[in-house]
Scaffold this active site. Structure first.
Site, PDB file in Angstrom:
ATOM      1  CE  LYS A 247      56.303  55.515  -6.986  1.00 46.31           C
ATOM      2  NZ  LYS A 247      56.997  54.292  -6.584  1.00 46.31           N
TER       3      LYS A 247
ATOM      4  N   GLY B 244      51.077  50.709  -8.137  1.00 42.83           N
ATOM      5  CA  GLY B 244      50.162  50.453  -7.026  1.00 42.83           C
ATOM      6  C   GLY B 244      50.640  51.328  -5.890  1.00 42.83           C
TER       7      GLY B 244
ATOM      8  CG  ASP C  82      56.453  48.611  -5.358  1.00 43.69           C
ATOM      9  OD1 ASP C  82      55.481  49.246  -5.810  1.00 43.69           O
ATOM     10  OD2 ASP C  82      56.789  47.486  -5.770  1.00 43.69           O
TER      11      ASP C  82
ATOM     12  CD  GLN D 263      55.718  52.730 -13.225  1.00 44.10           C
ATOM     13  OE1 GLN D 263      55.735  53.667 -13.984  1.00 44.10           O
ATOM     14  NE2 GLN D 263      54.588  52.235 -12.759  1.00 44.10           N
TER      15      GLN D 263
HETATM   16  P1  GDP Z   1      54.500  53.119  -3.966  1.00 49.88           P
HETATM   17  O1  GDP Z   1      54.225  52.323  -5.176  1.00 49.88           O
HETATM   18  O2  GDP Z   1      55.795  53.835  -4.042  1.00 49.88           O
HETATM   19  O3  GDP Z   1      53.373  54.045  -3.597  1.00 49.88           O
HETATM   20  O4  GDP Z   1      54.646  52.072  -2.774  1.00 49.88           O
HETATM   21  P2  GDP Z   1      53.684  50.811  -2.498  1.00 49.88           P
HETATM   22  O5  GDP Z   1      52.395  51.304  -1.952  1.00 49.88           O
HETATM   23  O6  GDP Z   1      53.630  49.913  -3.664  1.00 49.88           O
HETATM   24  O7  GDP Z   1      54.535  50.043  -1.410  1.00 49.88           O
HETATM   25  C1  GDP Z   1      54.895  50.605  -0.197  1.00 49.88           C
HETATM   26  C2  GDP Z   1      54.337  49.718   0.917  1.00 49.88           C
HETATM   27  O8  GDP Z   1      54.950  50.057   2.139  1.00 49.88           O
HETATM   28  C3  GDP Z   1      52.844  49.896   1.137  1.00 49.88           C
HETATM   29  O9  GDP Z   1      52.306  48.696   1.576  1.00 49.88           O
HETATM   30  C4  GDP Z   1      52.798  50.940   2.258  1.00 49.88           C
HETATM   31  O10 GDP Z   1      51.617  50.859   3.034  1.00 49.88           O
HETATM   32  C5  GDP Z   1      53.985  50.553   3.063  1.00 49.88           C
HETATM   33  N1  GDP Z   1      54.678  51.639   3.762  1.00 49.88           N
HETATM   34  C6  GDP Z   1      54.850  52.923   3.363  1.00 49.88           C
HETATM   35  N2  GDP Z   1      55.641  53.578   4.250  1.00 49.88           N
HETATM   36  C7  GDP Z   1      55.969  52.686   5.209  1.00 49.88           C
HETATM   37  C8  GDP Z   1      56.795  52.739   6.373  1.00 49.88           C
HETATM   38  O11 GDP Z   1      57.403  53.745   6.704  1.00 49.88           O
HETATM   39  N3  GDP Z   1      56.899  51.593   7.112  1.00 49.88           N
HETATM   40  C9  GDP Z   1      56.263  50.433   6.765  1.00 49.88           C
HETATM   41  N4  GDP Z   1      56.431  49.375   7.550  1.00 49.88           N
HETATM   42  N5  GDP Z   1      55.491  50.353   5.688  1.00 49.88           N
HETATM   43  C10 GDP Z   1      55.358  51.459   4.900  1.00 49.88           C
HETATM   44  P1  IMO Z   2      54.929  51.769  -8.422  1.00 52.49           P
HETATM   45  O1  IMO Z   2      54.433  53.059  -9.025  1.00 52.49           O
HETATM   46  C1  IMO Z   2      57.530  48.300  -8.770  1.00 52.49           C
HETATM   47  C2  IMO Z   2      58.178  46.691 -12.781  1.00 52.49           C
HETATM   48  C3  IMO Z   2      57.590  45.334 -13.094  1.00 52.49           C
HETATM   49  C4  IMO Z   2      58.592  44.833 -14.117  1.00 52.49           C
HETATM   50  C5  IMO Z   2      58.940  46.114 -14.901  1.00 52.49           C
HETATM   51  C6  IMO Z   2      58.138  46.292 -16.181  1.00 52.49           C
HETATM   52  O2  IMO Z   2      53.912  51.073  -7.608  1.00 52.49           O
HETATM   53  O3  IMO Z   2      56.225  51.984  -7.714  1.00 52.49           O
HETATM   54  P2  IMO Z   2      55.617  46.899 -16.755  1.00 52.49           P
HETATM   55  O4  IMO Z   2      54.332  46.386 -16.178  1.00 52.49           O
HETATM   56  O5  IMO Z   2      55.833  48.357 -16.556  1.00 52.49           O
HETATM   57  O6  IMO Z   2      55.837  46.463 -18.149  1.00 52.49           O
HETATM   58  O7  IMO Z   2      56.759  46.134 -15.888  1.00 52.49           O
HETATM   59  O8  IMO Z   2      58.673  47.197 -14.009  1.00 52.49           O
HETATM   60  N1  IMO Z   2      57.204  47.686 -12.281  1.00 52.49           N
HETATM   61  C7  IMO Z   2      57.132  48.087 -11.008  1.00 52.49           C
HETATM   62  N2  IMO Z   2      57.822  47.668  -9.921  1.00 52.49           N
HETATM   63  N3  IMO Z   2      56.629  49.304  -8.666  1.00 52.49           N
HETATM   64  C8  IMO Z   2      55.960  49.747  -9.739  1.00 52.49           C
HETATM   65  O9  IMO Z   2      55.160  50.823  -9.711  1.00 52.49           O
HETATM   66  C9  IMO Z   2      56.169  49.094 -10.989  1.00 52.49           C
HETATM   67  N4  IMO Z   2      55.660  49.250 -12.225  1.00 52.49           N
HETATM   68  C10 IMO Z   2      56.309  48.391 -13.009  1.00 52.49           C
HETATM   69  O10 IMO Z   2      57.550  44.514 -11.954  1.00 52.49           O
HETATM   70  O11 IMO Z   2      59.761  44.411 -13.491  1.00 52.49           O
HETATM   71 MG    MG Z   3      53.765  50.330  -5.716  1.00 53.37          MG
END
Ligand code: GDP
Ligand code: IMO
Ligand code: MG
Length: 423
Positions: free
Chosen positions: A16, A40, A13, A224
């Site tokens: 990416k 996600g 998270d 991840q």
């Molecule tokens: P990913 O899994 O690595 O693609 O990250 P996620 O989408 O799960 O989580 C990142 C969250 O931070 C999302 O809700 C993005 O919209 C938000 N986000 C990304 N870059 C920034 C930033 O620079 N500032 C803020 N406030 N939010 C951001």
């Molecule tokens: P993105 O790509 C954050 C975490 C889960 C749990 C562990 C194992 O959005 O960064 P799983 O479902 O793989 O068996 O869960 O890994 N986890 C993540 N945490 N971002 C993710 O993906 C994750 N995918 C799995 O919360 O701790």
């Molecule tokens: Mg994510």
């Protein structure tokens, strides 16, 4: 042509999805290399917010090839929902998405096995996203998985044999009530399979290597983060794939000598969802403040993310494992309102200082912090580096000096436009 890799340096998270979307105009091809719908990846542009789980984050830019690689595990139900959500927003991606025949399928029973396994663990549960990731990779490694290429012939037979085996495990080993949920989703699962058949199913390793030999530029998108890697993360609180750079080689069929830049992305602080050690976690109001400012709730499960300060011991470990050539700092704006920003530069265990990432992140471990001054100003409207407050420049320089890796982009908001290229 060499392939660049973009991956998370923390516990996932990091942002990416946003960054891949921002960088896509520089590339011809975007390819996801591991993970599945546990991911996600959020993108925001033109007043729209999209969350992708299986589909690469390059999909919204025109004339780009997007590939789901062999290292990814696909749930046909989630895939169908993703395609339908995109179609409802006016995006037809049928012509620029290619799917590896060697990607493994998440069967309806894999999700049930995930739930049953977590339930059986009680307090020691992993905190899985319950998307069936562990059981699917377990079948893959156990040489019993079903792959996308299998849907073309004699599929029912192979499917039935696997499902019967899983049902027997659910019944006799886990004593898990599965029938109602299974019956409710099996039909939709097969609709997802029918939808998959309408896409270009390819031998992605050949396809990708041909594209590279035609001088096409490729960005491999990780899911991840490094600290969730099956080998190097805080085992067993990890995911079931190799999230590190080497995962791009095995998950796409790219030879190590064809890897170019390795772009590591990190948040200006840290978060983690699910169970497992987290040395700099803040279980107090500062943690709540980070969660609120960063809107730290899971994109896949909606769970509140655990929050804490930036951990340079963990970051340096991630840089080492991935051979990171440059870094991107995300969510800088989330620190806008802090008087002081803490950065962990070492750990203390039983009176001893440790600067490398230990085998076990025990409860006895205490982070050693350096305090840096906050900038106490709103970064979200900034568009150029000459508008950076001195304290932000100082924060960036401190991380670069400690890690020895340049930070090339700072993100100051979730939107595509809130991205600043440095130097
Ligand atoms: P990913 O899994 O690595 O693609 O990250 P996620 O989408 O799960 O989580 C990142 C969250 O931070 C999302 O809700 C993005 O919209 C938000 N986000 C990304 N870059 C920034 C930033 O620079 N500032 C803020 N406030 N939010 C951001
Ligand atoms: P993105 O790509 C954050 C975490 C889960 C749990 C562990 C194992 O959005 O960064 P799983 O479902 O793989 O068996 O869960 O890994 N986890 C993540 N945490 N971002 C993710 O993906 C994750 N995918 C799995 O919360 O701790
Ligand atoms: Mg994510």
């Amino acid at each position: 042509m060499k392939a660049d890799v973009l991956l998370g340096l923390q516990w996932g998270d990091e942002g990416k999805g946003k960054v891949v979307d921002v960088l896509t105009p520089d590339y011809d091809v975007i390819a996801r290399f591991q993970g599945g719908p546990n991911a996600g990846h959020t993108l925001e542009f033109n007043h729209m917010k999209m969350v992708l789980h299986t589909i690469p984050s390059g999909i919204f830019r025109e004339n780009k090839i997007n590939i789901i690689g062999n290292g990814v595990v696909i749930d046909p139900i989630v895939f169908k929902h993703e395609i339908e959500t995109l179609a409802a927003k006016g995006f037809d991606i049928s012509h620029n998405l290619y799917i590896s025949k060697k990607a493994h399928l998440i069967l309806p029973t894999h999700r049930l096995l995930d739930a049953a396994s977590e339930k059986s663990k009680g307090d020691t549960k992993i905190g899985s996203t319950l998307k069936g990731i562990g059981p699917t990779y377990r079948d893959k490694i156990g040489r019993e998985g079903l792959r996308v290429g299998d849907i073309m012939h004699d599929f029912e037979e192979k499917y039935t044999s696997r499902i019967e085996n899983h049902k027997s495990l659910l019944e006799n080993y886990y004593h898990f009530d599965y029938e109602e949920i299974f019956d409710a989703c099996e039909k939709e699962w097969f609709e997802g399979i029918d939808l998959l058949k309408t896409f270009s199913l390819v031998d992605s390793e050949n396809f990708i290597n041909e594209l590279l030999s035609e001088e096409k530029s490729l960005l491999a998108e990780g899911a991840q983060g490094t600290l969730l890697d099956i080998d190097f993360g805080s085992y067993p609180f990890v995911t079931s794939s190799n999230t590190i750079c080497a995962g791009a080689c095995t998950g796409l069929g790219i030879a190590p000598n064809k890897i170019g830049r390795v772009i590591g992305i990190f948040k200006a602080y840290c978060t983690r969802v699910g169970s497992g050690p987290f040395p700099t976690e803040l279980k107090d109001e500062t943690g709540d403040k980070l969660r609120k400012a960063g809107n730290e709730f899971g994109s896949t499960t909606g769970r509140p993310r655990r929050c804490g300060w930036l951990d340079l011991v963990a970051l340096k470990y991630a840089i080492m494992l991935n051979g990171v050539t440059e870094m991107i700092m995300m969510k800088s704006d989330v620190l806008d309102q802090f008087d002081e920003i803490r950065v962990c530069v070492g750990y203390e265990i039983d009176g001893e200082v440790v600067e490398s990432f230990p085998y076990e992140l025990s409860d006895r471990l205490r982070p050693i912090y350096v305090d840096l001054p906050g900038w106490k100003s709103d970064l979200t409207g900034i568009t150029r580096t000459d508008q950076f407050p001195d304290e932000l420049k100082n924060y960036i320089r401190f991380i670069e000096d400690e890690t020895g890796v340049p930070i090339t982009i700072a993100s100051v908001g979730p939107n595509r436009d809130q991205t600043i290229r440095l130097g």
